[in-house]
Design a protein around this motif. Structure first.
Motif, short mmCIF file in Angstrom:
data_model
loop_
_atom_site.label_atom_id
_atom_site.label_comp_id
_atom_site.label_asym_id
_atom_site.label_seq_id
_atom_site.Cartn_x
_atom_site.Cartn_y
_atom_site.Cartn_z
N ARG A 77 30.50 -1.84 -0.19
CA ARG A 77 30.44 -2.84 -1.26
C ARG A 77 30.20 -4.19 -0.59
N ALA A 108 36.68 -9.23 -8.49
CA ALA A 108 35.65 -8.57 -7.69
C ALA A 108 34.29 -9.07 -8.17
N MET A 119 30.62 -7.90 -8.92
CA MET A 119 29.86 -6.68 -9.18
C MET A 119 28.37 -7.00 -9.26
N ARG A 120 27.56 -5.92 -9.32
CA ARG A 120 26.13 -6.08 -9.51
C ARG A 120 25.85 -6.94 -10.75
N ALA A 143 24.67 -8.26 -14.18
CA ALA A 143 24.50 -7.45 -15.40
C ALA A 143 23.02 -7.14 -15.64
N ASN A 194 28.46 -10.95 -10.32
CA ASN A 194 29.03 -10.71 -11.65
C ASN A 194 30.56 -10.61 -11.51
N PHE A 213 34.30 -10.11 -12.02
CA PHE A 213 35.12 -9.26 -12.89
C PHE A 213 36.59 -9.38 -12.49
N PRO A 257 26.05 -1.69 -15.05
CA PRO A 257 24.64 -2.00 -15.35
C PRO A 257 23.69 -0.95 -14.79
N ASN A 288 37.50 -0.19 -4.28
CA ASN A 288 38.05 -1.50 -4.64
C ASN A 288 38.79 -1.29 -5.95
N VAL A 339 40.33 -3.01 -7.91
CA VAL A 339 40.17 -3.98 -9.01
C VAL A 339 39.21 -3.40 -10.06
#
Lengths: 225, 77
Positions: A61, A104, A106-107, A109, A149, A151, B16, B65, B67
């Protein structure tokens, strides 16, 4: 008093030089450069910057591998002592993965990499990083990321907002972030993570200098401490 | 001992990638797909006496992770 900053470079960092240039422009002092595998940080640091990039090729990640590199244990210790720590873009991802900031990244949206200058609203102008901005004011700072992104669960988001720990919001949500969050502070206020790149807005040739204020604020906070 | 760790996004966390793949499946004419979620598989080869607690620790500290992600540990023997 000389401003003693350090920029940490991980394998795959690519904004470390930009960060060093921005810090030198704001302070007049070239920051120290630290490699991810170093066992110790230089002593008496006034500021630590985790730059943008793609540390460890975003394996597993974004930020996950860097968060577990030897130097990060020292960065955690320094932050616990109150040393200001700024993480930009991949640096924000590293701080979140290291548990130094909640949530966190994230990718996006949209699934797309986004690279453009965006408007940010300054939500907290009392932190050591943001004191030079007008509260509620709008600044223009470039973003360049695929995983921005933000979160966190509802309870965490409510707590961040209640404690004034949302430093910046996107005026127009760029990546799907919960509550338009672009940057967050830790509870002590000495760790800031943000996806936009203030170090890319420190010279009129960049198209603006709104990012310089962030570095000058941190330097000013040290001088008045 | 072979161990497989399945990492998936928590329910309610927007995926996504999964949404885009779902859309692509529909575009290919596959009907009746209600949802697509994309996760990650990590295959480990560990010492036979590796404890469950150690495996869980690996997941909590690095592989997932927590979270945003859940994980499941499968021992393949």
């Amino acid at each position: 008093m000389a401003f003693r900053a350090a920029v940490i470079t991980f394998p795959g960092s690519n904004c470390d030089r930009d960060m060093a240039v921005a810090l030198e422009r704001a302070s007049g002092e070239a920051p120290l450069r630290v490699w991810h595998g170093d066992a110790a940080l230089p002593d008496r640091l006034d500021f630590i910057a985790l730059p943008g990039g793609f540390s460890y090729g975003d394996y597993l990640r974004s930020g996950a591998m860097a968060a577990n590199s030897p130097i990060m244990r020292e960065v955690v210790r320094a932050a616990d002592r109150g040393v200001p720590v700024l993480g930009v873009c991949n640096g924000f991802q590293v701080l979140a993965e290291a548990g130094m900031l909640p949530g966190a990244l994230m990718r996006n949206a949209s699934q797309h990499f986004i690279c453009r200058t965006v408007d940010l609203r300054v939500e907290n102008a009392r932190s050591l990083f943001t004191a030079g901005y007008a509260a509620g004011g709008t600044i223009r700072i470039p973003v360049a990321h695929h995983d921005g992104n933000y979160f966190a669960d509802t309870e965490t988001l409510d707590r961040l907002e209640g404690e004034g720990r949302v430093a910046f919001r996107y005026v127009t949500n760029a990546n799907g972030s919960q509550r338009d969050i672009a940057g967050v502070l830790n509870s002590a206020g000495n760790v800031l993570g943000m996806m936009p790149h203030p170090e890319r807005a420190v010279d009129p040739a960049h198209g603006g200098t709104d990012g310089l204020t962030l570095f000058e604020s941190a330097i000013g906070a040290l001088a008045s401490a | 001992m072979k161990v497989r760790v399945l990492v998936s996004l928590k329910p309610g966390v927007l995926d996504p990638q999964g949404r885009a793949v779902h859309h692509a499946l529909e575009g290919l004419g596959f009907a009746g797909v209600d949802d697509v979620r994309i996760g990650r598989t990590v295959e480990l080869d560990v010492a036979d006496d590796t404890s469950d607690a150690a495996l869980q620790d690996m997941c909590e500290k690095l592989l997932a992770n927590t979270v945003i992600e859940n994980y499941r540990i499968e021992k393949l023997g």
